[in-house]
Scaffold this active site. Structure first.
Site, short mmCIF file in Angstrom:
data_model
loop_
_atom_site.label_atom_id
_atom_site.label_comp_id
_atom_site.label_asym_id
_atom_site.label_seq_id
_atom_site.Cartn_x
_atom_site.Cartn_y
_atom_site.Cartn_z
N ARG A 77 0.81 -1.23 0.00
CA ARG A 77 0.00 0.00 0.00
C ARG A 77 0.84 1.27 0.00
O ARG A 77 0.32 2.36 -0.24
CB ARG A 77 -0.95 -0.01 1.20
CG ARG A 77 -2.17 -0.90 0.99
CD ARG A 77 -3.17 -0.68 2.10
NE ARG A 77 -2.76 -1.33 3.34
CZ ARG A 77 -3.27 -1.02 4.54
NH1 ARG A 77 -4.15 -0.05 4.66
NH2 ARG A 77 -2.86 -1.66 5.61
N ASN B 57 1.36 1.70 7.02
CA ASN B 57 1.04 0.85 5.89
C ASN B 57 0.73 1.63 4.62
O ASN B 57 0.56 1.03 3.57
CB ASN B 57 -0.16 -0.04 6.23
CG ASN B 57 0.17 -1.07 7.29
OD1 ASN B 57 1.04 -1.91 7.09
ND2 ASN B 57 -0.50 -0.97 8.42
N LYS C 187 31.09 29.20 1.38
CA LYS C 187 31.46 27.78 1.43
C LYS C 187 32.93 27.65 1.81
O LYS C 187 33.79 28.32 1.24
CB LYS C 187 31.22 27.11 0.08
CG LYS C 187 31.63 25.63 0.03
CD LYS C 187 31.40 25.05 -1.35
CE LYS C 187 31.76 23.56 -1.38
NZ LYS C 187 33.23 23.35 -1.22
N ALA D 41 28.87 44.14 -2.97
CA ALA D 41 27.82 43.44 -3.71
C ALA D 41 28.34 42.96 -5.06
O ALA D 41 29.07 43.67 -5.74
CB ALA D 41 26.62 44.36 -3.91
N GLY E 83 35.90 49.03 -7.35
CA GLY E 83 34.76 48.31 -7.93
C GLY E 83 35.01 47.89 -9.36
O GLY E 83 35.64 48.60 -10.14
N ARG F 86 40.86 47.15 -14.16
CA ARG F 86 39.72 47.11 -15.06
C ARG F 86 40.10 47.87 -16.33
O ARG F 86 40.97 48.74 -16.33
CB ARG F 86 38.47 47.70 -14.42
CG ARG F 86 38.61 49.13 -13.91
CD ARG F 86 37.33 49.60 -13.25
NE ARG F 86 37.44 50.97 -12.76
CZ ARG F 86 37.21 51.36 -11.52
NH1 ARG F 86 36.86 50.47 -10.61
NH2 ARG F 86 37.31 52.64 -11.18
#
Length: 461
Positions: A15, A228, A356, A385, A428, A445
């Site tokens: 079942r 069950n 992590k 950010a 940045g 950059r």
């Protein structure tokens, strides 16, 4: 006196409508059978014998405990036939306690009381009166009186309409003098509606042999409810979770709604812990004094120190390495802490930040839209950010080291292995592939260029 525990776990569980053996379906994050094995282990039994059948190899590989033995029932010809397979493994003397692998919430105290009721001399049955006894074997007593001598058990499928009106049922658990059990197993017959060997037939044999048959009772029906079907499993899950919630609240934990709480492992809480709705705790979780957990968080294998706040929709998964959150830290909402994340005191991890295998020292901040992997971050660092540590070169992981008081601007890529010296500022939009000196501004950059006369491509007609 020897105590042997036999756990019946050979059934298919048709079942459940699943390819997984029934006893491996989970309740509170653990297999049904594992719950029963842990109860048996708590009794300090001399041996624990698990009877497997359907999916035997899968069951035997999944469930572990010191000294656990397995015997197989192939084919499955009833409960009596199942215990016959275990009989050669049992001690010649002492008591055998028989439990069911799909009845997971039997308490050690109840199991111990059943063994004591047997006393090595009597056949002790665990019984309870249910409002709806459908499907269970009924207890037959002398004269039908509630306190009459137990005369036998009739299975539901073999019971008369009058017998089906009996509310006292046999839970499937008993304690039996082992020497008597072996004798009675050899006398079982299968002349019944199912053509099976019923273990319950030994009750009538005990009566005929002058062995007292007694009944013990659980503290609540939840202890003896079996699984069950998926609906029964879901019902038992909510009952189990309510038990966990009640235990925590009795210890002082504030649950916003105990009906919307799930514990699938262990949860240790200090004083004045607050947990909002729809939170799930898995593995081993420790919450220090004054910790607040926002709504809809999932936390697995983590230690969260005093005063920390985990804002809503945060996912913390320590797996095997674990996650540590320091005192007064703020995490989330919508943050993700993965294995090996270690946050110091007063660290801020904001929305859509993933960490992590990284350590962040006191007061470091990564407030939004960032990734820190395989990094060592110093005190008071401000991590902008959109910035990431590029820790994987396609074959190996490398580490990024960020010194104290560093400011990393928005949308930076730190290509590991790389070290950012203390007090440095990363402009940045920079892509940093070489070490940046302490206390200085480093920018990497392309020069901004405007192209005169350039036109945007257009679709062809």
């Amino acid at each position: 006196m020897a105590l042997d525990v036999v756990i019946m776990a050979a059934g298919k569980g048709t079942r459940m409508k699943s390819n997984r053996p029934k006893v491996l379906h989970t309740l509170g994050g653990r297999a049904l059978l594992q719950h029963v094995v842990q109860t048996a282990t708590a009794l300090a039994a001399d041996r624990i014998v698990v009877i497997t059948g359907h999916g035997a190899a899968q069951v035997e590989a999944a469930v572990q405990a010191p000294g656990l033995q397995f015997v197989r029932q192939e084919p499955q010809l009833g409960t009596g036939h199942a215990v016959q397979q275990a009989a050669p493994a049992l001690s010649p003397e002492g008591t055998t306690l028989i439990l069911n692998g799909d009845v997971p919430l039997i308490a050690p105290e109840t199991a111990r009381a059943l063994v004591e009721a047997c006393g090595g001399q009597r056949l002790a049955l665990l019984t309870i009166a249910l409002d709806d006894p459908t499907g269970y074997g009924r207890i037959l007593r002398r004269g039908g009186a509630p306190d009459g001598d137990v005369l036998g058990i009739v299975e539901h499928k073999d019971a008369t309409p009058e017998q089906r009106g009996i509310r006292e049922i046999y839970t499937g658990m008993m304690a039996v003098p082992t020497a008597r059990l072996k004798q009675w197993l050899g006398r079982l017959r299968n002349d019944n509606a199912q053509g099976e060997y019923y273990l319950t037939d030994i009750v009538a044999m005990a009566v005929a042999d002058g062995v007292p048959v007694v009944a013990a009772h659980p503290r609540s029906e939840t202890e003896v409810l079996g699984v069950n079907s998926p609906s029964q499993l879901a019902d038992l899950e909510r009952r189990y979770q309510r038990q966990q919630a009640e235990r925590l609240m009795e210890a002082g934990v504030r649950l916003a709604d105990p009906a919307r709480f799930d514990l699938r492992g262990t949860l240790e809480c200090g004083m004045d812990v607050e947990i909002d709705v729809n939170c799930v705790f898995e593995g081993q979780v420790v919450l220090g004094d004054g910790v607040r957990i926002g709504a809809n968080c999932v936390i697995r294998n983590a230690r969260i120190a005093a005063g920390a706040v985990i804002h809503p929709y945060t996912h913390i998964d320590g797996e095997k390495l674990g996650v540590e959150v320091g005192e007064g830290a703020l995490v989330g909402p919508f943050a993700r802490l993965r294995p090996g994340a270690v946050l110091g005191a007063e660290v801020h991890i904001g929305n859509f930040v993933e960490v992590k295998n990284s350590t962040l020292a006191r007061g470091a901040k990564a407030n939004h839209l960032a990734y820190l992997g395989d990094a060592t971050v110093g005190e008071r660092v401000n991590y902008g950010a959109g910035s990431i540590t590029a820790n994987y070169d396609g074959a190996n992981k490398h580490r990024t080291v960020i010194g104290d008081d560093v400011h990393v601007g928005s949308n930076c890529v730190l290509i590991a292995p790389v070290t950012i010296g203390a007090g440095a500022t990363i402009g940045g939009g920079s892509t940093i592939s070489k070490d940046a000196p302490a206390g200085q501004l480093t920018v990497a950059r392309a020069r901004q260029v405007t192209v005169p006369g350039w036109t945007r491509p257009r679709k062809k007609a």
